[in-house]
Design an enzyme around this catalytic site. Sequence first.
Site, PDB file in Angstrom:
ATOM      1  CG  ASP A  14      17.545  68.188  -1.020  1.00  0.00           C
ATOM      2  OD1 ASP A  14      18.717  68.471  -1.330  1.00  0.00           O
ATOM      3  OD2 ASP A  14      17.211  67.093  -0.563  1.00  0.00           O
ATOM      4  CG  HIS A  57      15.092  67.132   7.607  1.00  0.00           C
ATOM      5  ND1 HIS A  57      15.607  66.269   8.543  1.00  0.00           N
ATOM      6  CD2 HIS A  57      15.858  66.997   6.488  1.00  0.00           C
ATOM      7  CE1 HIS A  57      16.643  65.640   8.016  1.00  0.00           C
ATOM      8  NE2 HIS A  57      16.822  66.049   6.782  1.00  0.00           N
TER       9      HIS A  57
END
Length: 435
Positions: free
Chosen positions: A370, A313
């Site tokens: 996700d 991320h």
Amino acid sequence: MSKDTLSIRHNGTGHEVEYPLLNGTLGKQTVDVRGLYKDLDCFTYDAGFKVTASCKSKITYIDGEKGILLYRGYPIEQLAEKCSFIEVAYLLMNGELPNVEQLDYFDNEIRHRSMLHESLRHFFEGFSYDAHPMAMLVGVVGSLSAFYHSEMDMSDPEHRRVCAARVLGKMPTIAAASFRHSVGKPFVYPRLDLGYCENFLNMMFSRSSPNYIDPNFTVDDKLSKALNILFILHADHEQNASTSTVRLAGSTGANPYACIAAGVAALWGPAHGGANEAVLNMLAEIGSVDRIPEFIARAKDKDDPFRLMGFGHRVYKNFDPRATLIRKTCHDILADSNKDDPLFELALELEALALKDDYFIEKKLYPNVDFYSGIIYKALNIPVEMFTVMFAIARSAGWLAHWLEMVSAESAPIGRPRQLYLGETNRDVIPLAER
Ligand code: CMC
């Protein structure tokens, strides 16, 4: 010299200027370099906006190192445990959690705005049967601008509020219609008696049609609760790519529905909201547990563009608090329902191996939100092509909150970055016959 300044010295000219360091209520100090061009005749270069604050905002705070995510000051963990998605959407858009009357009014308005103009509904017939639901979503959300012309004075707070409520109300209807069209099933109208998540699930999965209401269809409570949590976790994430796109489009004074459609488009990419779909496609490609090491090796190979989807991320470098919450929901749902699906076994094994791997540990690449959301959606029988659409429904609350904040700000300059030009210098055009 003030401690709350940062000096920048041009070593070519010896000219040095002090710039103010701005303090937010939380987070890093931010140097205000707006005078740089005038003072030192240069720009800043920050491809990907890795260290650039593009606006001032009161909506969401993230501490990537500590794994903190706050919506309007409330920790995401508490919101996920104690609130409905509609409460959270109200919070993001209005700044405070609603009381009972405020929630009742807001919820009722969102339900009543869930219908689509009949002509807009007919748009779906124009899409190819195999169109991706995100392709339909981006088109139909943008087309709201062609149907809802009233309340378009953006200097009027009531008009802005109505526009935002329309988008939030219609998003699940458009999303479900995209799915129904892609599988050739009749459109299901929204129901006023159902809450946000239940209504969406009914429009997705009931066997109803315009002339027939399926009397036997009931929404699975567990499923709608899981969806509620997923929607809350995805509702906002400060200046991510799609939200920044909405702000950039909105900064020109563009039509609000078109701005939200721009956000949908930006979300679609696999480096952003498309990652949940990419995770499932990657798991299908890996195929079996014994092939995981091969794919981990590929992810580590500098010459191979392959990345482990659902890992890493831009902001979270220790853990993603949304992933921590969702991981538990994911493990609960898997333990409950689809224990025997080899794909889930594969996902859990990949998670375990990557978390132990030195490359992923060193680069702080943890499973992100996700990785788990895709697996939960799969366990909930949501088709893979719909995963990013699900993200878009939830994120519309954040897009709207940021759009509202921007258009109601006293000063909202048009977003217009500069560049470092590396092209040809001035040259003359040679006539076609002589080239
Ligand atoms: N698999 C393998 N290596 C990776 C991965 C990955 N998923 N992610 C980053 N790296 C490596 C990358 O190769 C680079 O290595 P090096 O330093 O040797 O060049 C290093 O880690 C840093 O990567 P980066 O691309 O500079 O980091 P970034 O902050 O620009 O990118 C990211 C963040 C999310 C785009 C990236 O981690 C990625 O592509 N992940 C996979 C896609 C994904 O899951 N996206 C969903 C993000 S969460 C939802 C959302 O907020 O939209």
